[in-house]
Write a protein that holds these residues in place. Structure first.
Motif, PDB file in Angstrom:
ATOM      1  N   LYS A 314       0.491  -1.471   0.076  1.00 41.53           N
ATOM      2  CA  LYS A 314       0.006   0.192   0.166  1.00 41.53           C
ATOM      3  C   LYS A 314       0.938   0.660   0.025  1.00 41.53           C
ATOM      4  N   ASP A 315       2.319   0.375   1.159  1.00 40.59           N
ATOM      5  CA  ASP A 315       3.216   2.222   1.340  1.00 40.59           C
ATOM      6  C   ASP A 315       4.122   2.012  -0.463  1.00 40.59           C
ATOM      7  N   ALA A 316       5.115   3.100  -0.588  1.00 42.53           N
ATOM      8  CA  ALA A 316       6.105   2.738  -1.262  1.00 42.53           C
ATOM      9  C   ALA A 316       7.532   1.855  -1.375  1.00 42.53           C
ATOM     10  N   THR A 317       6.703   0.617  -0.686  1.00 47.47           N
ATOM     11  CA  THR A 317       8.286   0.110  -1.201  1.00 47.47           C
ATOM     12  C   THR A 317       8.738  -0.639  -1.906  1.00 47.47           C
ATOM     13  N   PHE A 318       7.729  -1.181  -3.103  1.00 50.24           N
ATOM     14  CA  PHE A 318       8.434  -1.892  -3.697  1.00 50.24           C
ATOM     15  C   PHE A 318       8.144  -0.589  -5.338  1.00 50.24           C
ATOM     16  N   SER A 319       8.217   0.543  -5.166  1.00 40.80           N
ATOM     17  CA  SER A 319       8.160   1.418  -6.058  1.00 40.80           C
ATOM     18  C   SER A 319       9.189   1.392  -7.527  1.00 40.80           C
ATOM     19  N   ASN A 320      10.355   1.767  -6.409  1.00 41.50           N
ATOM     20  CA  ASN A 320      11.839   0.977  -7.379  1.00 41.50           C
ATOM     21  C   ASN A 320      11.922  -0.302  -8.123  1.00 41.50           C
ATOM     22  N   CYS A 321      10.657  -1.183  -7.726  1.00 43.29           N
ATOM     23  CA  CYS A 321      10.902  -3.003  -7.830  1.00 43.29           C
ATOM     24  C   CYS A 321      10.264  -2.884  -8.829  1.00 43.29           C
ATOM     25  N   LEU A 322       9.308  -1.764  -9.244  1.00 39.90           N
ATOM     26  CA  LEU A 322       8.302  -1.290 -10.087  1.00 39.90           C
ATOM     27  C   LEU A 322       8.031  -0.927 -11.310  1.00 39.90           C
ATOM     28  N   ARG A 323       9.035  -0.079 -11.148  1.00 38.47           N
ATOM     29  CA  ARG A 323       9.186   0.818 -11.971  1.00 38.47           C
ATOM     30  C   ARG A 323       9.590   0.732 -13.715  1.00 38.47           C
ATOM     31  N   GLU A 324       9.722  -0.215 -13.782  1.00 43.44           N
ATOM     32  CA  GLU A 324       9.822  -0.797 -15.804  1.00 43.44           C
ATOM     33  C   GLU A 324       8.748  -1.793 -16.333  1.00 43.44           C
ATOM     34  N   ASP A 325       8.020  -2.127 -15.120  1.00 44.40           N
ATOM     35  CA  ASP A 325       6.652  -2.854 -15.181  1.00 44.40           C
ATOM     36  C   ASP A 325       5.720  -2.389 -15.215  1.00 44.40           C
ATOM     37  N   GLN A 326       5.162  -1.876 -15.730  1.00 43.11           N
ATOM     38  CA  GLN A 326       3.602  -0.878 -16.568  1.00 43.11           C
ATOM     39  C   GLN A 326       2.549  -2.276 -15.942  1.00 43.11           C
ATOM     40  N   THR A 327       2.575  -3.136 -16.605  1.00 47.92           N
ATOM     41  CA  THR A 327       1.747  -4.280 -16.403  1.00 47.92           C
ATOM     42  C   THR A 327       1.149  -4.733 -14.211  1.00 47.92           C
ATOM     43  N   ALA A 328       2.169  -4.620 -14.024  1.00 43.64           N
ATOM     44  CA  ALA A 328       2.401  -4.900 -12.537  1.00 43.64           C
ATOM     45  C   ALA A 328       1.500  -3.704 -11.927  1.00 43.64           C
ATOM     46  N   ARG A 329       2.280  -2.704 -12.237  1.00 47.39           N
ATOM     47  CA  ARG A 329       1.857  -1.366 -10.981  1.00 47.39           C
ATOM     48  C   ARG A 329       0.270  -1.167 -11.648  1.00 47.39           C
ATOM     49  N   ARG A 330       0.073  -1.789 -13.080  1.00 47.03           N
ATOM     50  CA  ARG A 330      -1.548  -1.357 -12.971  1.00 47.03           C
ATOM     51  C   ARG A 330      -2.341  -2.647 -12.452  1.00 47.03           C
ATOM     52  N   TRP A 331      -1.571  -3.433 -12.305  1.00 48.30           N
ATOM     53  CA  TRP A 331      -2.824  -4.662 -11.614  1.00 48.30           C
ATOM     54  C   TRP A 331      -2.350  -4.510  -9.933  1.00 48.30           C
ATOM     55  N   LEU A 332      -1.780  -3.853  -9.387  1.00 45.19           N
ATOM     56  CA  LEU A 332      -1.736  -3.330  -8.102  1.00 45.19           C
ATOM     57  C   LEU A 332      -2.864  -1.870  -7.510  1.00 45.19           C
ATOM     58  N   GLN A 333      -2.580  -1.198  -9.077  1.00 45.52           N
ATOM     59  CA  GLN A 333      -3.873  -0.034  -8.705  1.00 45.52           C
ATOM     60  C   GLN A 333      -4.564  -1.009  -8.637  1.00 45.52           C
ATOM     61  N   GLN A 334      -4.960  -1.296  -9.275  1.00 44.24           N
ATOM     62  CA  GLN A 334      -6.533  -2.117 -10.214  1.00 44.24           C
ATOM     63  C   GLN A 334      -7.097  -2.479  -8.614  1.00 44.24           C
ATOM     64  N   LEU A 335      -5.930  -3.508  -7.534  1.00 39.85           N
ATOM     65  CA  LEU A 335      -5.882  -4.306  -6.534  1.00 39.85           C
ATOM     66  C   LEU A 335      -6.433  -3.301  -5.472  1.00 39.85           C
ATOM     67  N   LEU A 336      -5.440  -2.732  -5.024  1.00 38.41           N
ATOM     68  CA  LEU A 336      -5.377  -0.562  -3.626  1.00 38.41           C
ATOM     69  C   LEU A 336      -7.174  -0.425  -3.950  1.00 38.41           C
ATOM     70  N   HIS A 337      -7.945  -0.990  -5.822  1.00 41.82           N
ATOM     71  CA  HIS A 337      -8.720   0.173  -6.000  1.00 41.82           C
ATOM     72  C   HIS A 337     -10.591  -0.985  -5.237  1.00 41.82           C
ATOM     73  N   ASN A 338      -9.877  -1.838  -5.720  1.00 40.75           N
ATOM     74  CA  ASN A 338     -10.698  -3.084  -4.976  1.00 40.75           C
ATOM     75  C   ASN A 338     -10.415  -4.009  -3.927  1.00 40.75           C
ATOM     76  N   VAL A 339      -9.937  -3.580  -2.897  1.00 46.07           N
ATOM     77  CA  VAL A 339      -9.865  -3.333  -1.460  1.00 46.07           C
ATOM     78  C   VAL A 339     -10.113  -2.334  -0.831  1.00 46.07           C
ATOM     79  N   GLY A 340     -10.165  -1.200  -1.209  1.00 45.37           N
ATOM     80  CA  GLY A 340     -10.193  -0.141  -0.149  1.00 45.37           C
ATOM     81  C   GLY A 340     -12.201   0.626  -0.719  1.00 45.37           C
ATOM     82  N   GLY A 341     -12.671  -0.337  -1.246  1.00 43.86           N
ATOM     83  CA  GLY A 341     -14.182  -0.425  -1.783  1.00 43.86           C
ATOM     84  C   GLY A 341     -14.944  -0.454  -1.062  1.00 43.86           C
ATOM     85  N   ASN A 342     -16.560  -0.808  -0.279  1.00 39.49           N
ATOM     86  CA  ASN A 342     -17.138  -0.496  -0.145  1.00 39.49           C
ATOM     87  C   ASN A 342     -17.576  -2.327   0.268  1.00 39.49           C
ATOM     88  N   ARG A 343     -18.005  -2.378   1.279  1.00 36.43           N
ATOM     89  CA  ARG A 343     -18.594  -3.809   2.122  1.00 36.43           C
ATOM     90  C   ARG A 343     -19.485  -4.413   1.818  1.00 36.43           C
TER      91      ARG A 343
END
Length: 359
Positions: A314-343
């Motif tokens: 959820k934080d910036a721990t893996f920002s450098n690790c994922l810098r070159e991987d747009q697909t993984a960054r998009r998946w992570l953004q979608q994951l955080l969006h899904n988890v952040g939704g209502n219950r």
């Protein structure tokens, strides 16, 4: 006019140049020669005195075919339908069971069985498959005979004509003792990696029948064990297998049908994330994120992830690790969006995992 050269279309069929026709003829002749050689070597597999050399030579042909995209599409049916061949490969596999515990497996024994395993697995046709195959061959001190038993089993596992025959014979179960070992020595790591490669070849084809078969076995606990204790490459292949199982609806329903299964998978994924904070691997992290994202498609699992998703995702721990991987960054953004939704969805589905555990 009689002295003018004839058109090339007059000298070669279908209007092609004569040189191209000759090249095609030579290529076909070369393929036929290799297939004839493979047929002879397959016959040698049933002779214990000739088997070691046959495994070695077949592995060379398979590796060449992997690079040239030839031969192996014919090799799998040949191996399966030849009298006594699969029995000979299984004999090679079970012959090392006695040295698994206590851990007395030698590099020579590991290499020989791995050479047969490879002939039960067809190519994945992915970068990960190539890396598993060639990195292990380069980085692990193994004899050439051991490399050949892996190449044998791998050739059959995902070929369209032999895949279900392979499963109906329950051949993957012969590999599970290799996945259930604890030793971190190179022969054992290589044996686990190669066995995972056979399972990876099966799940790569996106077949629900394959997933259903694997779920009827102990593949999930065995993969989770490797994800916790294996080296980076073994962890990556094991996580890939879990990811492919989750991507099938049958697999997702199976993992999320009980709180115990979900939290077993979630605990191992969370532990791997913590380890990657100190020892980053963008390739492994990408598979982990995809597993989490797929879990978030289930309402109960998504609700549970709100409390157990690692903060480091959820934080910036893996920002450098994922810098070159747009697909993984998009998946992570979608994951955080899904988890952040209502219950609401989770409770509409019958309550979250906490509710299931209480009941």
């Amino acid at each position: 006019m009689s002295n003018q050269p004839q058109s090339q279309s007059m000298n070669a069929p279908f209007g092609g140049s004569s040189s191209s026709v000759v090249s095609l003829a030579k290529a076909q002749m070369n393929k036929d020669q290799k297939m004839a050689s493979a047929e002879s070597l397959v016959l040698d597999l049933i002779n214990p005195d000739l088997r070691e050399n046959a495994l070695l030579e077949l592995s060379k042909l398979w590796l060449h075919g992997f690079m040239k995209r030839e031969l192996f599409q014919d090799l799998a049916p040949l191996l399966w339908n030849s009298f006594g061949t699969i029995a000979a490969l299984l004999q090679e596999i079970v012959s090392i069971y006695p040295v698994l515990s206590p851990s007395n497996l030698t590099p020579a024994q590991s290499n020989r069985v791995c050479n047969a395993l490879a002939l039960l697995q067809a190519p994945w046709k992915t970068a990960l498959k190539a890396e598993v195959l060639f990195m292990t061959f380069e980085n692990v001190c193994l004899s050439e005979e051991e490399r050949a038993l892996i190449l044998d089993v791998q050739c059959v596992a995902s070929h369209s004509e032999t895949r279900m025959l392979f499963l109906n014979a329950h051949i993957p179960l012969y590999l599970y003792p290799f996945l259930n070992t604890n030793s971190k020595s190179r022969p054992f790591e290589y044996l686990r990696l190669t066995s995972l490669g056979v399972i990876g070849a099966l799940v790569k084809v996106d077949d629900t029948e394959v997933i259903s078969f694997l779920l009827s076995t102990e593949i999930i606990p065995l993969c989770l064990r490797t994800m916790e204790t294996g080296n980076e490459l073994s962890k990556t292949v094991a996580t890939f297998i879990v990811q492919k199982i989750l991507l099938d609806d049958v697999g997702l329903d199976y993992i999320c049908s009980t709180a115990e299964r979900f939290f077993a998978v979630g605990r191992v994924l969370g532990s791997m994330v913590s380890t990657l904070a100190d020892q980053p691997s963008s390739r492994l992290l990408k598979h982990i994120i995809r597993c989490y994202l797929r879990l978030s498609d289930n309402p109960r699992a998504c609700d549970a992830l709100r409390s157990c998703l690692p903060d480091m995702l959820k934080d910036a721990t893996f920002s450098n690790c994922l810098r070159e991987d747009q697909t993984a960054r998009r998946w992570l953004q979608q994951l955080l969006h899904n988890v952040g939704g209502n219950r609401v969805a989770a409770f509409q589905a019958g309550g979250g995992f906490d509710h299931m555990l209480v009941n």
